[in-house]
Design an enzyme around this catalytic site. Structure first.
Site, PDB file in Angstrom:
ATOM      1  N   CYS A   1       7.599 -13.276  20.034  1.00 50.31           N
ATOM      2  CA  CYS A   1       6.835 -14.490  19.727  1.00 50.31           C
ATOM      3  C   CYS A   1       7.728 -15.552  19.062  1.00 50.31           C
ATOM      4  CB  CYS A   1       5.595 -14.160  18.909  1.00 50.31           C
ATOM      5  SG  CYS A   1       4.365 -15.477  19.018  1.00 50.31           S
TER       6      CYS A   1
ATOM      7  N   HIS B   1       3.132 -10.237  22.059  1.00 46.40           N
ATOM      8  CA  HIS B   1       3.300  -9.271  20.967  1.00 46.40           C
ATOM      9  C   HIS B   1       3.114  -7.839  21.473  1.00 46.40           C
ATOM     10  CE1 HIS B   1       3.524 -11.751  17.266  1.00 46.40           C
ATOM     11  NE2 HIS B   1       2.843 -12.637  17.978  1.00 46.40           N
TER      12      HIS B   1
ATOM     13  N   GLU C   1       4.154  -5.148  20.179  1.00 45.12           N
ATOM     14  CA  GLU C   1       3.928  -4.201  19.069  1.00 45.12           C
ATOM     15  C   GLU C   1       2.455  -4.096  18.694  1.00 45.12           C
ATOM     16  OE1 GLU C   1       4.690  -7.240  18.727  1.00 45.12           O
ATOM     17  OE2 GLU C   1       3.598  -7.997  16.980  1.00 45.12           O
TER      18      GLU C   1
END
Ligand code: MN
Length: 236
Positions: free
Chosen positions: A109, A212, A214
């Site tokens: 990001c 994102h 994660e």
């Protein structure tokens, strides 16, 4: 058994609350994929940056606020959000040193934007006003859900990891790469043309993604493949 790689995770610093931290997702995803997470607060000097990079086998640039127009060498756009120049200084410096060392690097990001700027590219300070034909990139669904598709360029690290040309990703950004740095390629893009992934062609592992992964680890296999591929690349 292979030695576990130590992965530096850049942290945001909140001056008001005197707290320095990355989101829990980053730490957990690196740990889950077999790395040792090491939280890196903003460094203040070249010497400190060099010392930190000597401790790690890879660097993860995390999400966060906007990059200060000062570091973009641009006038502030009307749509610019909150900036923290101390963090910009640190992450741009760490990234430039990591690029010189060919240290494995993943930008997430804000991280893809830092990577682009550090390597000589450019970004939109604010997508909606600077790229009016864009779709909504600030999702109104929780961050673990996919929001839009991205097309993956063949002959890229990403394609090698996913073996797919289209995947669904989340989207929590109002800035994006507008100009790809020299020696980098675009490896993912959204249907409105916004760049969602860049990578350095001749590097060991140097990749930035606009989404994102994660935050999607539990539900999305490609996110796992991406983070796992990064951690593997950091093994000596
Ligand atoms: Mn997006």
């Amino acid at each position: 058994m292979l030695k576990k790689p130590v992965i530096g995770i850049t942290a945001a610093h909140c001056t008001e609350e005197l707290k320095t931290f990355p989101r829990h997702y980053y730490v957990e995803s690196i740990r889950k994929m077999g790395g040792i997470p090491l939280i890196v607060p903003p460094v203040q000097t070249l010497e400190e940056a060099t010392d930190v990079l000597n401790l790690v086998h890879g660097l993860l640039l995390t999400g966060g606020g906007d990059i200060s127009p000062l570091y973009l060498k641009e006038v502030p756009h009307i749509g610019i959000g909150e900036c923290f120049p101390e963090r910009d200084f640190s992450e741009i410096l760490l990234t430039q040193l990591a690029l010189e060392k060919n240290l494995p690097l993943l930008g997430i990001c804000r991280g893809i934007q830092v990577l682009a700027v550090a390597a000589g590219g450019r970004i939109y300070q604010d997508i909606p006003s600077q790229y009016p034909s864009s779709m909504q990139h600030s999702q109104t669904a929780p961050r673990q859900y996919a929001w839009h598709d991205v097309t993956i360029s063949e002959e890229s690290i990403l394609y090698h990891l996913f073996n797919k040309t289209k995947i669904g990703v989340n989207s929590l950004h109002h800035q994006a790469v507008s100009e790809i740095p020299p020696e980098f390629i675009q490896c993912a893009f959204a249907s409105d043309g916004i760049i969602e992934g860049i990578e350095k062609s001749n590097a060991k592992f140097c990749l930035g993604v606009q989404w994102h992964p994660e935050s999607m680890m539990e539900t999305e296999v490609h996110s796992q493949a991406l983070l796992s591929g990064f951690v593997k690349a950091c093994v000596d």
